[in-house]
Design a protein around this motif. Structure first.
Motif, PDB file in Angstrom:
ATOM      1  N   PHE A 168       4.539  -7.180   7.524  1.00 49.95           N
ATOM      2  CA  PHE A 168       4.563  -5.768   7.129  1.00 49.95           C
ATOM      3  C   PHE A 168       4.948  -4.892   8.330  1.00 49.95           C
ATOM      4  N   ILE A 199      -5.341 -10.216   4.402  1.00 48.27           N
ATOM      5  CA  ILE A 199      -3.968  -9.855   4.774  1.00 48.27           C
ATOM      6  C   ILE A 199      -3.681 -10.313   6.200  1.00 48.27           C
ATOM      7  N   TYR A 203       4.684  -7.530  -0.519  1.00 48.73           N
ATOM      8  CA  TYR A 203       5.229  -8.240   0.646  1.00 48.73           C
ATOM      9  C   TYR A 203       6.464  -9.053   0.276  1.00 48.73           C
ATOM     10  N   PRO A 251      -5.714  -1.351   2.404  1.00 47.26           N
ATOM     11  CA  PRO A 251      -6.474  -2.384   1.696  1.00 47.26           C
ATOM     12  C   PRO A 251      -7.739  -1.781   1.072  1.00 47.26           C
ATOM     13  N   LEU A 270       0.049   1.435   3.768  1.00 44.42           N
ATOM     14  CA  LEU A 270      -0.756   0.385   3.139  1.00 44.42           C
ATOM     15  C   LEU A 270      -2.231   0.637   3.407  1.00 44.42           C
ATOM     16  N   PHE A 313      -1.005  -6.717  -2.280  1.00 45.12           N
ATOM     17  CA  PHE A 313      -0.212  -6.637  -1.048  1.00 45.12           C
ATOM     18  C   PHE A 313       0.785  -7.792  -0.973  1.00 45.12           C
ATOM     19  N   ILE A 341      -0.013   0.269   8.560  1.00 47.01           N
ATOM     20  CA  ILE A 341      -1.177  -0.400   7.983  1.00 47.01           C
ATOM     21  C   ILE A 341      -2.438   0.356   8.383  1.00 47.01           C
ATOM     22  N   PRO A 369       2.951  -2.692  -7.122  1.00 50.53           N
ATOM     23  CA  PRO A 369       3.244  -2.940  -5.707  1.00 50.53           C
ATOM     24  C   PRO A 369       4.680  -3.428  -5.499  1.00 50.53           C
TER      25      PRO A 369
END
Lengths: 171, 419
Positions: free
Chosen positions: B349, B340, B313, B331, B329, B309, B356, B400
């Motif tokens: 983000f 994060i 980012y 995780p 996104l 991530f 997210i 990513p």
């Protein structure tokens, strides 16, 4: 015990040119949108439902058929349904040039005969009667009277599990 | 005679020498089932061994609900509940829908360390090769059998030794290296083999990078890819367990079925085009063709760590997601989500326009995040882009950084150097 010889009629999965299809993955065999299904009888209708040209496989295939394919059959996920859906349709088993490792395990554990035959390309026509000798590790095409060798050979554990009727019936 | 890593690992488990080609009954340290396959495992177990049958060791079994978390269909919800009921009656731990990806949990919790054996209903369980463990994805029959007996049959695979040389370009990462390797071997190129990876470019990967590489062994049909843990990985693992953590190394005279030297030169950002993880070309070339995209996805067992991530980012710091494009996104685990959050990435983000989601497998399997419609184009950090796998659209696989740079531009784009 007598030799274990399994006979069925070939149902080759081929492309437009008639060549055996390679890399048929588990999402083509049994798509992930049906993964919640746990009943064998419900799995049958979805077999190969995501393989272009074979969406109607479940309606076309007759019980007693061998599923015949090219390289790396069953690549992808660990889903047992990708084996069970063929069993549910009464398919005899899978004959391919090669089979992805997890798929091969799942077939063995479910006592569904599966063999890897490197010289399979061009050796089988639809409807050919194929006989797999589990112990000898040979596939005989009874129409052409040719004998092909499984490689790697069918392992002793595969024969043992097949004889028991599946891993869960092993002592 | 010298032994490969997998031969040594299996021999240690059995207490007797094993060599490639041997079929053995291999004891398992950890046996897991997910929401995907879990209900079938329970059903098989109960049918074969009876309603009151005991498991081999409740502490060695876990359920991990990561595929469809939280359940978005009644079918999945029911399957999860079948697993919970079974687990409660037998004192088995359930990592519920709030926990994250099972294979990553085993690593985070110090259960997966060098030399252990684990199976689960997850075809990417060989990801544990990243820590020198023998993880195997298996179907629900194998797992049901192992619930009862604590073992599975295992044919010790022959090993391919792969020496990789090359250097990551400043805008490239472990995923680009991985895609270059998948491209080299092809979809079935390592079918049924164990792999040992060596070479500077592999040995300098951090744990998340090793996870990325090990995870895609499945996409080459390998049984497992082992990356022998170095000092930093051992330190990290040592912080997670009280058990001794020691790398298993191959003997100098180990017998390999093949030894491959792969010189990748300068490894630039790579991308796998629909519909095969092995259809790989440099992002540079694909970008020149002008591929408009609708959505991006960062997550999965392949690229769902904090470092992944962070890599994405960096591409979004001075610009957000393009108008008409979305970024999703997911995780890998709750721990990653926490990182994060505490590192302040969520705010950034959010401002960049990203969605997210909660931890889990996201778009893989029948997850609720990352499905695509007919004609939709997705760039994803996951590991498979089979036709129809993540919906009816077209999925590209990339790092990513490439995903983030692409959603920012609205088309497949070479990421900027940020390291």
């Amino acid at each position: 015990m007598s030799r274990m010889r399994i006979t069925g009629s070939a149902f080759p999965l081929v492309d437009a040119s008639g060549a055996l299809l390679d890399n048929i993955d588990t999402d083509m065999i049994f798509h992930n949108r049906w993964l919640h299904i746990t009943e064998l009888s419900e799995m049958a209708q979805h077999a190969l439902g995501n393989l272009e040209g074979y969406e109607d496989f479940a309606a076309r295939v007759k019980p007693g058929s061998w599923v015949v394919a090219g390289r790396n059959f069953g690549a992808g996920s660990s889903r047992q349904q990708a084996v069970d859906c063929f069993k549910a349709l009464g398919c005899v088993g899978v004959i391919a040039i090669s089979v992805a490792p997890i798929y091969l395990r799942n077939a063995i554990n479910a006592a569904m005969p599966a063999a890897q035959i490197p010289d399979l390309a061009g050796a089988v026509e639809p409807g050919d009667v194929l006989a797999l000798d589990m112990e000898a590790g040979t596939l005989t095409n009874e129409r052409t009277n040719t004998v092909l060798q499984a490689e790697p050979p069918i392992s002793s554990v595969q024969v043992e599990i097949y004889r028991a009727g599946g891993l869960l019936r092993m002592e | 005679m010298g032994q490969t890593i997998i031969e040594k690992l299996v021999s240690a488990k059995l207490g007797s020498p094993a060599a490639a080609g041997d079929v053995v009954w291999l004891p398992q340290d950890v046996v897991t089932a997910r929401d995907f396959g879990g209900a079938n495992v329970v059903k098989n177990f109960l049918a074969a061994y009876g309603a009151d049958a005991a498991v081999f060791n409740a502490d060695g079994i876990r359920f991990t609900f990561d595929c469809n978390a939280p359940a978005n269909t009644a079918g999945y919800a029911t399957n999860q509940q079948i697993c919970r009921d079974f687990a409660r009656r037998r004192g088995i731990t359930v990592h519920d829908v709030d926990a994250g990806i099972g294979s990553h949990l085993l690593i985070e919790q110090g259960l997966a360390i060098p030399g252990i054996t684990a199976i689960g209903t997850d075809s990417h369980y060989n990801i544990l090769g990243a820590v020198g463990a023998l993880g195997q994805g298996m179907g629900d029959v194998d797992v049901a059998y192992a619930f009862h007996t604590g073992q599975v049959w295992f044919e010790v695979p022959a090993t391919v030794r792969v020496n990789v040389s090359g250097k990551l370009a400043p805008n490239a990462s472990a995923k680009d290296l991985t895609l270059a390797i998948v491209h080299h071997f092809g979809s079935g190129g390592l079918l049924g083999r164990a792999v040992e990876f060596y070479g500077d470019v592999v040995e300098t990967l951090d744990l998340p990078g090793r996870i990325t590489l090990a995870s895609m062994a499945t996409e080459m049909s390998a049984v497992i890819a082992i990356i022998p843990p170095g000092a930093s990985v051992l330190d990290w693992l040592g912080g997670r367990t009280n058990s001794p953590v020691e790398t298993i190394t191959a003997d100098p005279d180990a017998k390999y079925v093949d030894e491959v030297t792969l010189d990748l030169g300068v490894i630039e950002p790579m991308i796998a085009e629909p519909y095969s993880p092995a259809s790989v070309r440099p992002v540079r070339i694909v970008a020149e063709e002008g591929v408009r995209i609708d959505t991006g996805f960062i997550g999965s067992c392949t690229n769902g760590r904090f470092e992944d991530f962070n890599e994405g980012y960096a591409q979004l710091e001075d610009g957000g997601v393009a108008a008409g494009v979305t970024l999703k996104l997911v995780p890998a685990t709750r721990e990653v989500y926490g990182q994060i959050l505490s590192e302040g990435l969520i705010e950034g983000f959010f401002q960049a326009g990203a969605l997210i989601h909660n931890q889990g497998c996201g778009g893989c399997a029948a997850g609720q995040v990352g499905m695509t419609g007919e004609g939709e184009v997705q760039v994803s950090t996951s590991n498979r882009n089979f036709r129809g796998k993540q919906g009816a659209g077209r999925t590209y696989l990339a790092s990513p950084a490439t995903v983030a740079a692409s959603v920012r531009a609205g088309r497949i784009t070479v990421p900027e150097a940020k390291r």
